[in-house]
Design an enzyme around this catalytic site. Structure first.
Site, short mmCIF file in Angstrom:
data_model
loop_
_atom_site.label_atom_id
_atom_site.label_comp_id
_atom_site.label_asym_id
_atom_site.label_seq_id
_atom_site.Cartn_x
_atom_site.Cartn_y
_atom_site.Cartn_z
N GLY A 88 -145.19 23.13 -47.08
CA GLY A 88 -146.20 22.88 -46.06
C GLY A 88 -146.52 21.43 -45.75
CB ALA A 89 -145.11 18.20 -46.90
CG ASP A 108 -140.34 29.09 -45.55
OD1 ASP A 108 -140.23 27.85 -45.46
OD2 ASP A 108 -139.60 29.79 -46.28
CE LYS A 264 -133.35 19.84 -44.54
NZ LYS A 264 -134.15 19.73 -45.76
C1 LIG Z 1 -136.78 21.85 -47.42
S1 LIG Z 1 -137.85 23.22 -47.25
C2 LIG Z 1 -138.97 22.70 -46.02
C3 LIG Z 1 -139.98 21.71 -46.50
C4 LIG Z 1 -141.11 21.54 -45.50
N1 LIG Z 1 -140.64 20.89 -44.29
C5 LIG Z 1 -142.24 20.71 -46.04
O1 LIG Z 1 -142.47 19.62 -45.55
O2 LIG Z 1 -142.93 21.18 -46.95
C6 LIG Z 1 -136.82 24.31 -46.34
C7 LIG Z 1 -137.47 25.66 -46.06
O3 LIG Z 1 -136.65 26.37 -45.13
C8 LIG Z 1 -136.85 27.75 -45.37
N2 LIG Z 1 -135.81 28.55 -44.73
C9 LIG Z 1 -134.48 28.53 -44.99
N3 LIG Z 1 -133.84 29.45 -44.24
C10 LIG Z 1 -134.79 30.05 -43.46
C11 LIG Z 1 -134.74 31.08 -42.48
N4 LIG Z 1 -133.60 31.67 -42.15
N5 LIG Z 1 -135.90 31.46 -41.88
C12 LIG Z 1 -137.07 30.86 -42.22
N6 LIG Z 1 -137.17 29.89 -43.16
C13 LIG Z 1 -136.05 29.48 -43.77
C14 LIG Z 1 -136.83 27.80 -46.89
O4 LIG Z 1 -137.44 28.97 -47.38
C15 LIG Z 1 -137.58 26.55 -47.29
O5 LIG Z 1 -138.92 26.81 -47.61
#
Ligand SMILES: C[S@@+](CC[C@H](N)C(=O)[O-])C[C@H]1O[C@@H](n2cnc3c(N)ncnc32)[C@H](O)[C@@H]1O
Length: 318
Positions: A88-89, A108, A264
Site C-alpha cells: 500500500g505504499a 491486488d 513497472k
Molecule cells: C511489488 S508489489 C506492489 C507494491 C506496491 N506498489 C506498494 O507500493 O506497496 C506487487 C503487487 O502486485 C500484485 N499482483 C501481481 N499480479 C497481480 C494480478 N494479476 N492482479 C492483481 N495484483 C497482482 C502482487 O500481489 C503484489 O502485491
C-alpha cells in the site's frame, strides 16, 4: 490461516515489515532470504520509509516519478487506480498527493488492508470481471472496506456486482456502465463515468509476504500461483510484460482521455514492443529508473501521459 501455517512451518526466523507497518517475525531458511533481510535493514529508503510510516520503500519511487511527471493534482478530485497496491505504499503516496477530495482504489490479487483513506478490492486484474468491479466502484461510489457486509455465499463485494447485473429494470444503466466503446473528446466528457479514472499506476509483480492483518476472498492460494521474481531475467521480463499489458488494457478500458499511466517492467528484449503499444495509447511516453530502485534491479518504469481520445485494443495489440 492455513497459508500462514504452511509458511511458518517451512521457514526459520527473520524480521520484516508487516502490512500495518509493524515489524513482524517471519521464518527463513535460505541464505538468499537472509541476504534480502540484511540488505533491507541496511537500506536508506527502507529506514526512511519506517520513519515516515510508509508501508514500503517503493513509495519513494512513485514520489520521484510524480515529482518529474506531475501525475497528481493536489486538492482536485482525481480518481486514481493502483494496480497491485499491496502493501500500500504507492496508494499512500497517491492519496497524500491528491488530497482529501481525491479517490484512490487499490486492486491486488492478495488480501491486504488498504491504508487509511484508500479503498480496495482483492481481485485479479487479468479478469474482465475485475474491470467491471472497478468501473462499478467509481460509478456507484461504493465505500469498499473489509468490514462491509460479506455475502454468505458470494463473498466480499461480488454480490453487489451480481445484483447490478441481474437487475432487469436497470438494463439501461447496465448498458451505460459496461459498454466499452471508445468516444471522441466531446462525448467522452459527457460519458466520463465509462472512463472514470484520471491516473492508473501499476507496480504489479512479486507478491508482498503476508502473515496477518488480512482477509481472503479467494480459495486457490494466489500467493503460490503468482509471478514471483525468479532471478531469471528472461522469465521475469516476459511475466512482467504480461502484467504490463494487463495494466495497459485496463487503461484502454477505464482511463479518461488525457489520463496518465505508470507501469513497472522488468527490462528485456520486448521493452521496445511494449513501448510501441504505449505510444498508440498515449501522446507522450517516457521511461525512468528512479533513484530508489536498487542498482542491480532490472526494473524500469514507463510513464504514459495524455491518453489519446480514440484507442482500440485490436490496433494497439496488432
Ligand atoms: C511489488 S508489489 C506492489 C507494491 C506496491 N506498489 C506498494 O507500493 O506497496 C506487487 C503487487 O502486485 C500484485 N499482483 C501481481 N499480479 C497481480 C494480478 N494479476 N492482479 C492483481 N495484483 C497482482 C502482487 O500481489 C503484489 O502485491
Amino acid at each position: 490461516m492455513a497459508l500462514v501455517r504452511e509458511f511458518a512451518i517451512r521457514f526459520s526466523i527473520g524480521e520484516f515489515r508487516g502490512v500495518h507497518g509493524q515489524i513482524r517475525q517471519i521464518r527463513c531458511n535460505s541464505s538468499s532470504q537472509n541476504r534480502w533481510l540484511k540488505r533491507q535493514s541496511n537500506d536508506y529508503y527502507t529506514r526512511e520509509a519506517k520513519i515516515r510510516d510508509l508501508r514500503s520503500r517503493a513509495a519513494f519511487k512513485l514520489m520521484e516519478i510524480d515529482d518529474k511527471f506531475r501525475l497528481f493534482a493536489k486538492n482536485g478530485s482525481q480518481r486514481v487506480l493502483d494496480l497491485g497496491f499491496a502493501p500500500g505504499a504507492w496508494s499512500q503516496v497517491a492519496k497524500d498527493r491528491i488530497g482529501f477530495n481525491g479517490v484512490v482504489l487499490g486492486v491486488d490479487i492478495l488480501p491486504c488492508e488498504p491504508p487509511s483513506g484508500v479503498s480496495s478490492i482483492q481481485a485479479n486484474i487479468l479478469s474482465k470481471k475485475t474491470h467491471e468491479l472497478i468501473r462499478l466502484f467509481f460509478f456507484k461510489h461504493f465505500e469498499l472496506n473489509h468490514d462491509d457486509k460479506l455475502h454468505p455465499d458470494k463473498g466480499y463485494f461480488q454480490h453487489m456486482l451480481e445484483e447490478e447485473l441481474t437487475h432487469k429494470e436497470d438494463f439501461r444503466t447496465y448498458k451505460e456502465v459496461f459498454t466499452t466503446d471508445t468516444f471522441d473528446d466531446s462525448v467522452a466528457a459527457e460519458q466520463s463515468h465509462k472512463l472514470p479514472i484520471d491516473v492508473i499506476i501499476s507496480d504489479m509483480y512479486e507478491p508482498w509476504i503476508q502473515t496477518s492483518g488480512f482477509w481472503n476472498n479467494l480459495t486457490n492460494f494466489p500467493y503460490y500461483r503468482m509471478a514471483n521474481t525468479s532471478g531469471l531475467a528472461i522469465r521475469d521480463h516476459y511475466q512482467s510484460i504480461d502484467l504490463g499489458d494487463a495494466a495497459l488494457i485496463t487503461a484502454i478500458d477505464l482511463l479518461k482521455p488525457m489520463g496518465s499511466f505508470v507501469c513497472k517492467l522488468y527490462t528485456g528484449k520486448e521493452d521496445k514492443l511494449f513501448e510501441n503499444r504505449l505510444r498508440k495509447v498515449f501522446k507522450k511516453v517516457s521511461r525512468i529508473k528512479p533513484d530508489a530502485c536498487r542498482t542491480e534491479s532490472k526494473e524500469i518504469y514507463f510513464v504514459g501521459l495524455g491518453k489519446r481520445a480514440k484507442t482500440n485494443k485490436i490496433d494497439v495489440f496488432s
